[in-house]
Design a protein around this motif. Structure first.
Motif, short mmCIF file in Angstrom:
data_model
loop_
_atom_site.label_atom_id
_atom_site.label_comp_id
_atom_site.label_asym_id
_atom_site.label_seq_id
_atom_site.Cartn_x
_atom_site.Cartn_y
_atom_site.Cartn_z
N LYS A 94 0.82 -1.21 0.00
CA LYS A 94 0.00 0.00 0.00
C LYS A 94 0.85 1.26 0.00
O LYS A 94 1.83 1.35 0.74
N LYS A 95 0.44 2.23 -0.83
CA LYS A 95 1.13 3.52 -0.83
C LYS A 95 0.61 4.40 0.29
O LYS A 95 1.33 5.20 0.87
N THR A 96 -0.69 4.27 0.54
CA THR A 96 -1.29 5.11 1.58
C THR A 96 -1.86 4.23 2.69
O THR A 96 -2.53 3.24 2.42
N ALA A 97 -1.54 4.62 3.91
CA ALA A 97 -2.02 3.84 5.06
C ALA A 97 -3.50 4.12 5.30
O ALA A 97 -3.96 5.24 5.11
N ILE A 98 -4.22 3.07 5.71
CA ILE A 98 -5.63 3.25 6.06
C ILE A 98 -5.72 3.84 7.46
O ILE A 98 -5.01 3.42 8.38
N SER A 99 -6.58 4.87 7.58
CA SER A 99 -6.84 5.41 8.91
C SER A 99 -8.33 5.68 9.01
O SER A 99 -9.04 5.71 8.00
N PHE A 100 -8.80 5.88 10.22
CA PHE A 100 -10.22 6.16 10.45
C PHE A 100 -10.37 7.60 10.93
O PHE A 100 -9.51 8.12 11.65
N SER A 101 -11.49 8.23 10.56
CA SER A 101 -11.77 9.59 11.05
C SER A 101 -11.91 9.55 12.57
O SER A 101 -12.30 8.53 13.14
N GLU A 102 -11.58 10.66 13.19
CA GLU A 102 -11.70 10.73 14.65
C GLU A 102 -13.17 10.94 15.01
O GLU A 102 -13.82 11.83 14.48
N LYS A 341 -15.71 14.15 8.85
CA LYS A 341 -16.18 13.19 9.86
C LYS A 341 -17.13 12.19 9.22
O LYS A 341 -17.82 12.51 8.26
N SER A 342 -17.19 11.00 9.79
CA SER A 342 -18.19 10.02 9.34
C SER A 342 -19.59 10.56 9.63
O SER A 342 -19.79 11.28 10.62
N ASN A 343 -20.55 10.21 8.77
CA ASN A 343 -21.93 10.56 9.08
C ASN A 343 -22.76 9.32 9.44
O ASN A 343 -23.97 9.31 9.29
N GLY A 344 -22.06 8.31 9.94
CA GLY A 344 -22.78 7.17 10.53
C GLY A 344 -23.46 6.29 9.52
O GLY A 344 -24.60 5.87 9.72
N SER A 345 -22.77 5.98 8.42
CA SER A 345 -23.39 5.19 7.35
C SER A 345 -22.78 3.80 7.20
O SER A 345 -22.93 3.17 6.17
N ALA A 346 -22.06 3.35 8.24
CA ALA A 346 -21.42 2.02 8.15
C ALA A 346 -22.37 0.95 8.67
O ALA A 346 -22.88 1.05 9.77
N ARG A 347 -22.63 -0.06 7.83
CA ARG A 347 -23.50 -1.16 8.26
C ARG A 347 -22.88 -2.49 7.85
O ARG A 347 -22.26 -2.58 6.79
N ALA A 348 -23.08 -3.48 8.68
CA ALA A 348 -22.67 -4.85 8.35
C ALA A 348 -23.91 -5.72 8.49
O ALA A 348 -24.62 -5.64 9.48
N SER A 349 -24.17 -6.57 7.49
CA SER A 349 -25.39 -7.37 7.53
C SER A 349 -25.30 -8.49 8.56
O SER A 349 -26.30 -8.99 9.02
N GLY A 350 -24.07 -8.87 8.93
CA GLY A 350 -23.88 -9.94 9.91
C GLY A 350 -22.54 -9.77 10.59
O GLY A 350 -21.72 -8.93 10.19
#
Lengths: 477, 441
Positions: A94-102, A341-350
């Motif tokens: 990977k050229k760019t590291a994955i990070s998460f919004s605070e 910022k995330s707007n709370g759209s992450a979902r996992a079906s299981g």
């Protein structure tokens, strides 16, 4: 519960000790029960019980995910070890590291309230309910050659923790109903309709669908369309679409292309990308009266949630505001890439799949017009109340909707039924041709598919009746 | 030592079940998703599922349970018995098979696939590299390494086990945002798995798709590559399910023995194919799987049945359970005798389409449908590609499409990906008079 929380926390500790810079663990206890009537008779009672843990880690800027339902420490550590090993190896490419919004780390419990608990609705009652619906379908004086009616209810308990201190516990209940009805006529052939109803809550949700009434209307309408409809006139004309059609358009032409993971290419090999680029906030895509939102916080809705599967608080998002792209749907990974910022759209079906960017309840906001007012000003056009066939390209630009219940509009009035009118149009042409928006906001339950492996999540599509000026209408056949 | 599935069966029978089938499956999977030439996530899973079927006086229950720890078995069994007793008696009930049966032996499974982890990332790199070398800017996709063990016991004395494994890559290359190509490599052996080839082919299609033009709507003769042809044919085979036929969710309903396709078309469900992606020894009822001809020279020969749908139809199971929903295992389209490199020449003038997605139906019974053409699509004249095209949709009827098949090539490609869930071995095909539409605006 305490043991479970302890187990999840030990998993986080183990992941960090193994080299992860971030870890989260999500436990699901999901129970689904289904009963279906095939041509009036129950085949079997079916149930699915899923219970396991999904663990996501960031290692050296690589993302890893492990899942198992074997909740023995040695199995969990073994899948986590493998995910960490592979995430570490992937980081080297990977050229760019994955990070998460605070994001704020919430510690909260939320649940769906069942006014009338579904546990008290016995299996026999459910079967009787389906049989009564089946009787209604058959008693309309119409030749129904086959029907398939299915009732389903899902209970989901979820527990989410991450190494930033988030703790989210939730309980949801979702009943749903679906049907396939085939109406036949000896000289005209057959016509078919699929239907889906769904919501979050208890028996009160099922009652609110007024299924007996709806199914009666549908069967009569199907017969009318099959027997009385004339060939749709083809050409450029005005079209008024009903809530169901506005809903699918909102979902397909605004919701999906507004998913930031598609915009950034992450779904490129499967569900595809988007006509939008990261720089398209503010881009004009529709007329000024087009306002379109995604909102998981609507009580009783099929796509209801208060915190997403990354622990981020859910809220209403304007996808299109006054005809312009306003906001994308984001999870923490895409938000970090876009510097927001995330707007709370992450979902996992299981538990066994990674959380990805998803819609919830996506709909066009209502305007002021009654249906009569929308029709009044149309000298010749088509009113499309419902649809069967639809699809859209993987950039969400070139789409097709084929009407099922549809009528000719002549001098502002609905006249004769028309057979399968086709709208095949680009997204921008469709949204910019809308000149009036109705007040009759309605919702349709659906299961949205995305991801690889495929994840189906419950959603509402919705909107009011809408008038679209001067677009091409075609016919099938 | 009594194993979990055997224990569940014993308890079910002790607590009042008249018949039961218990299947224990262990699925291990490693996978890597990637986009923009980089891995986006690496995944690892181990999942155990117990599937339980039970019946009491023609009342039936079917469920899958993941809570397989010893502490919960008793509760699960009690719940199953209660749900079975409370289920209404069903006219669709059929007794579970008794046997004895003869099962095929000698199925080979490549053990190395089960142990795959970092190697998957190397495969991804190979595919991405090949696409770049072929002219693509970037690639996205997923690679799966799957391994499954299945144990089945029944109250009629069946005691079966089977192991399967496969590796599959779905790769899409982008030469620009609108010039894309897709290819897959999927196999039950590492010997036949070729990520470089998939990347190269996808990259070449993408490069050839640069600067596409719109074409007029109309009726075109079409040459379909293996991905799009497999996609459409897997739908056709799926519609042979006895369940779908009996609820009229199939254009094949009521047409047994009738001519539904061109003479050239023969579709077979063949789970007996050695090392096939969908090779299977026994179905969910424990019945040995078999080779079933669905369509032979255009004539609809057989539906796919489990015991229940077979009973309704007055016939025998074809070994395609799903206890409730019969389905194909391993679809084979019988190849033709035209060399693949001659197919464009045989097309003459028309469209060469490489891939499709999003197939939806106006009416399952009539087969009226449309699907979006995706990735490389080309206008052809005099047997040669003239230019790439975009924005096409096939808006037609499934029976008309299969009736208009004129030529099939002599080589089969194994296809399995997001859009083609049941493994399908497909040639390329020339199909005459396909209705193509496009968007307004």
């Amino acid at each position: 519960m305490t043991n479970l929380v302890e187990l999840l926390k030990r998993i986080l500790d183990y992941a960090i000790a193994s080299g992860a810079s971030y870890a989260e663990a999500r436990f699901h206890n999901d129970f689904e029960k289904n009963i279906a009537l095939k041509n009036g008779e129950v085949e079997a009672v079916e149930a699915n019980y899923e219970r396991g843990i999904g663990i996501r880690v960031i290692v050296n800027g690589g993302l890893g995910f492990a899942s198992t339902n074997l909740l023995k420490p040695e199995t969990i550590t073994s899948v986590v070890d493998k995910a960490i090993k592979m995430a570490r190896a992937s980081s080297l490419n990977k050229k760019t590291a994955i990070s998460f919004s605070e994001e704020e780390a919430y510690s909260i419990e939320w649940s769906v309230f069942e006014k009338k608990n579904l546990e008290n609705w016995s299996l026999n009652d459910k079967v009787d309910f389906l049989k009564k619906l089946d009787d209604e379908i058959l008693s309309q004086g119409v030749s129904v050659s086959s029907r398939y009616l299915a009732y389903s209810e899902e209970r989901s308990e979820r527990l989410y923790v991450n190494t930033e201190g988030a703790f989210i516990s939730s309980r949801t209940t979702r009943p749903s109903f679906s049907a396939l009805i085939t109406v036949a006529d000896p000289s005209k052939g057959v016509i078919q309709r699929t239907l889906q109803f769904g919501g979050s809550g208890g028996l009160e949700a099922v009652e609110s669908w007024k299924l007996e009434e709806k199914l009666k209307e549908e069967v009569k309408a199907l017969h009318k369309m099959l027997v009385d409809s004339i060939r749709t006139p083809e050409g450029i004309m005005d079209v008024v679409i009903g809530s169901e059609v506005t809903g699918i358009i909102s979902h397909e032409a605004s919701g999906h292309p507004g998913e930031a993971d598609r915009i950034l290419g992450r779904e490129g090999a499967q569900a595809g990308e988007s006509y939008l680029t990261p720089n398209d906030i503010g881009r004009k895509i529709g007329s000024e009266i087009v306002n379109l939102v995604d909102d998981p916080t609507i009580p009783g809705s099929f796509g209801f949630y208060l915190f997403d599967d990354e622990g981020v608080k859910a809220r209403r998002k304007y996808l299109i505001k006054e005809g312009r792209i306003f906001e994308f749907l984001m999870n923490r990974e895409t938000a970090a890439k876009l510097g927001v910022k995330s707007n709370g759209s992450a979902r996992a079906s299981g538990y066994d799949v990674e959380p990805i960017v998803r819609m919830s309840n996506t709909f066009m906001l209502p305007g002021d017009y009654t249906l009569e007012e929308l029709l009044n000003d149309v000298s010749k056009g088509v009113y499309i109340k419902s649809f069967m066939e639809w699809n859209i390209d993987d950039k969400r630009w070139n789409q097709r909707y084929v009407g099922l219940e549809a009528y000719l509009i002549e001098d502002g009035k609905l006249t004769v039924p028309v057979k399968n009118p086709v709208i095949e149009i680009t997204t921008e042409k469709l949204f910019t041709s809308i000149d009036a928006v109705g007040r009759d906001l309605g919702f349709t339950a659906a299961t949205c598919g995305k991801g690889d492996p495929m994840q189906g999540v419950p959603v509402y599509t919705g909107g009011p009746s809408v008038r679209i000026r001067s677009i091409r209408v075609g016919g099938v056949g | 030592m009594v194993e979990l599935h055997e224990k569940v069966l014993k308890m079910l029978m002790e607590k009042g079940a008249e018949e039961a089938i218990v299947i224990l499956r262990t699925h291990e999977r490693s996978s890597v998703r990637y986009a923009n030439n980089e891995p986006t996530i690496a995944l690892s899973e181990v999942i155990n599922t117990v599937t339980i079927y039970s019946s009491i006086r023609e009342r039936s229950f079917l469920g899958s349970f993941e809570n397989v720890s010893e502490d919960f078995i008793e509760k699960i069994v009690d719940d199953v018995i209660t749900m079975t007793k409370n289920s209404p008696p069903s006219p669709y009930y059929a007794p579970i098979p008794k046997g004895p049966f003869n099962y095929r032996t000698g199925k080979r499974v490549e053990g190395r696939i089960r142990r795959m982890d970092e190697q998957l990332i190397s495969y991804v790199s190979e595919a991405v590299k090949a696409s770049r070398e072929s002219g693509a800017e970037r690639s996205a996709g997923i690679i799966y390494a799957d391994h499954q063990e299945e144990r089945l016991v029944s109250s009629t004395g069946l005691d079966l086990q089977e192991e399967s494994s496969s590796i599959s890559l779905n790769h899409r290359a982008f030469a620009s945002s609108e010039a894309t190509g897709q290819w897959v490599s999927c196999s039950t052996t590492l010997r036949d798995f070729d990520p470089y080839d998939a990347g190269r082919r996808a990259g070449e299609i993408a490069r050839k798709s640069l600067n596409p033009r719109f074409i007029e709507e109309g009726v075109y003769d079409v040459y379909m590559g293996p991905l799009i042809f497999a996609n459409i044919m897997s739908e056709v085979a799926g519609f042979a399910s006895g369940f779908l036929v009996q609820i009229e969710m199939s254009f094949l309903s009521g047409k047994l023995g009738e001519k539904v396709g061109a003479d050239e078309l023969t579709i077979i469900d063949d789970p007996t194919m050695p090392q096939g992606l969908g090779e299977k020894i026994f179905d969910e009822e424990g019945i040995p799987t078999q080779r079933t001809v669905i369509i032979e020279n255009g004539v609809l020969k057989n539906y796919l049945h489990n015991s229940r749908t077979a009973r309704v139809a007055g016939t025998s199971s074809t070994g395609n359970a799903g206890i409730i929903y019969p389905h194909p295992w391993n679809i084979i389209i019988k190849p033709g005798n035209v060399k693949e490199e001659d197919m464009l020449q045989k097309l003459g003038k028309g469209l060469f389409l490489t891939n499709s997605w999003y197939q939806r139906y106006q009416n399952y019974k009539t087969g009226d449908f449309s699907t979006i053409v995706r990735d490389g699509a080309f206008y052809v004249e005099d047997g040669e590609i003239k230019y790439p095209v975009k924005g096409c949709r096939i808006s037609d009827n499934l029976q008309r499409i299969i009736s208009n098949i004129e030529l099939l090539s002599d080589r089969l490609y194994p296809i399995k990906w997001w859009e083609v869930e049941v493994p399908t071995y497909a040639p390329t095909a020339v199909i005459r008079n396909v209705k193509i539409t496009r968007a307004f605006g």
